[in-house]
Each structure stands twice: as C-alpha cells, then as structure tokens.
Write a protein that holds these residues in place. Structure first.
Motif, PDB file in Angstrom:
ATOM      1  N   LEU A   1       1.232   8.710   1.609  1.00  0.00           N
ATOM      2  CA  LEU A   1       1.816   9.606   0.612  1.00  0.00           C
ATOM      3  C   LEU A   1       2.525   8.828  -0.493  1.00  0.00           C
ATOM      4  CD1 LEU A   1       3.178  12.555   2.779  1.00  0.00           C
ATOM      5  CD2 LEU A   1       1.137  12.516   1.320  1.00  0.00           C
ATOM      6  N   ARG A   2       3.164   7.725  -0.129  1.00  0.00           N
ATOM      7  CA  ARG A   2       3.794   6.884  -1.159  1.00  0.00           C
ATOM      8  C   ARG A   2       2.742   6.372  -2.144  1.00  0.00           C
ATOM      9  NH1 ARG A   2       6.260   5.186   3.421  1.00  0.00           N
ATOM     10  NH2 ARG A   2       8.341   6.035   3.672  1.00  0.00           N
ATOM     11  N   ASP A   3       1.583   5.985  -1.611  1.00  0.00           N
ATOM     12  CA  ASP A   3       0.498   5.512  -2.474  1.00  0.00           C
ATOM     13  C   ASP A   3      -0.059   6.625  -3.353  1.00  0.00           C
ATOM     14  OD1 ASP A   3       0.718   2.959  -1.425  1.00  0.00           O
ATOM     15  OD2 ASP A   3      -0.971   3.191  -0.042  1.00  0.00           O
ATOM     16  N   LEU A   4       0.067   7.879  -2.915  1.00  0.00           N
ATOM     17  CA  LEU A   4      -0.484   9.018  -3.648  1.00  0.00           C
ATOM     18  C   LEU A   4       0.562   9.786  -4.451  1.00  0.00           C
ATOM     19  CD1 LEU A   4      -2.791  10.504  -0.875  1.00  0.00           C
ATOM     20  CD2 LEU A   4      -3.517   9.326  -2.963  1.00  0.00           C
ATOM     21  N   GLU A   5       1.807   9.345  -4.435  1.00  0.00           N
ATOM     22  CA  GLU A   5       2.864  10.148  -5.056  1.00  0.00           C
ATOM     23  C   GLU A   5       2.603  10.436  -6.524  1.00  0.00           C
ATOM     24  OE1 GLU A   5       7.669  10.662  -5.113  1.00  0.00           O
ATOM     25  OE2 GLU A   5       6.861   8.674  -4.739  1.00  0.00           O
ATOM     26  N   TYR A   6       1.954   9.543  -7.221  1.00  0.00           N
ATOM     27  CA  TYR A   6       1.672   9.774  -8.639  1.00  0.00           C
ATOM     28  C   TYR A   6       0.776  10.994  -8.836  1.00  0.00           C
ATOM     29  CZ  TYR A   6      -3.046   7.991  -7.920  1.00  0.00           C
ATOM     30  OH  TYR A   6      -4.338   7.826  -7.484  1.00  0.00           O
ATOM     31  N   ARG A   7       0.103  11.463  -7.780  1.00  0.00           N
ATOM     32  CA  ARG A   7      -0.806  12.601  -7.888  1.00  0.00           C
ATOM     33  C   ARG A   7      -0.094  13.932  -7.685  1.00  0.00           C
ATOM     34  NH1 ARG A   7      -6.257  11.527  -7.707  1.00  0.00           N
ATOM     35  NH2 ARG A   7      -6.618  13.596  -6.867  1.00  0.00           N
TER      36      ARG A   7
END
Length: 132
Positions: free
Chosen positions: A21-27
């Motif tokens: 989720l940290r890797d996807l937070e920009y989404r």
C-alpha cells in the motif's frame, strides 16, 4: 485512481500488504484499508481495518490493535468516485454474511439498480459506494 495489493503465502500478510500500500499510495489519497484472513479457532474469518485519509491513518489503526494475524489478505488505496471519503466507504467491503470480502477499482455503472434489488432482498449496506 486506486491501487490494489494482495498476498497469500507462508509469511505474515500484514507487513507485506502495508508495504504494498505504501508503494501504491500515490494512486489513492482519500482512504485505505486491508483485510487479513485468519484461521483462528479453526474457521476462516476476515479482520478488516479501514481509515479515511492518508495511509498513515491506517498505519496508526493497525499499530494500535495488532490482532491482524494471517497469511493471506488484500489491501486498497482509494480515490473516491461514489461516496465520500469516510472509514465506512473505504475498501475492503464485507458481505452481509461476512463470508466474502471485496475490493474494486473502477465504476459499476448500474450500481443503483443493483443496490435497489439487493435492498429489496433484505441486504443491508454499510457504505455509499458502488462496490459494496
């Protein structure tokens, strides 16, 4: 835009899901949530944590209780299309009987008709989203 992450395997799911989720937070910036499948007591059950706002809010909620133990789960970062950014509208969503947990990206065009039909059948909705 939204982001979805999932894991099943031999390791604890929670840290893997949170890293994903940290890797996807920009989404997705308006809410985040996770579901971890636990076999405590011999039967499968889903533990959910959902928070409006940035991922840090979900991080804090998970750190508070520490009982998300299991080796399979799903996570989601949300950018709202239907329903305000709230804890209740954050994904994942659980079925009325608790047996199904779902995350969805995109728009369900006929959600109003589906919701009406399911409400008439006795389903109780907990969110304002098209996914539930």
């Amino acid at each position: 835009m939204c982001g979805i992450v999932g894991y099943t395997g031999p390791r604890a799911a929670l840290p893997i899901l949170m890293d994903g989720l940290r890797d996807l937070e920009y989404r997705g910036y308006d809410s985040a949530g996770i579901a971890v499948a636990s076999n405590a007591g011999g039967s499968a059950a889903f533990e959910l944590r959902k928070r409006e706002g940035r991922l840090a809010n979900l991080d804090a909620a998970v750190a508070e209780d520490g009982d998300l133990i299991g080796t399979a789960g799903i996570g989601h970062t949300r950018w709202a299309t239907h329903g305000r950014p709230t804890d209740a509208n954050a994904h994942p969503h659980r079925s009325c009987d608790g047996q199904v947990v779902v995350i969805h990206n995109g728009i369900v065009e006929n959600f109003a008709a589906l919701r009406r039909e399911l409400t008439e059948r006795g389903h109780a909705f907990q969110s304002e989203t098209d996914t539930e």
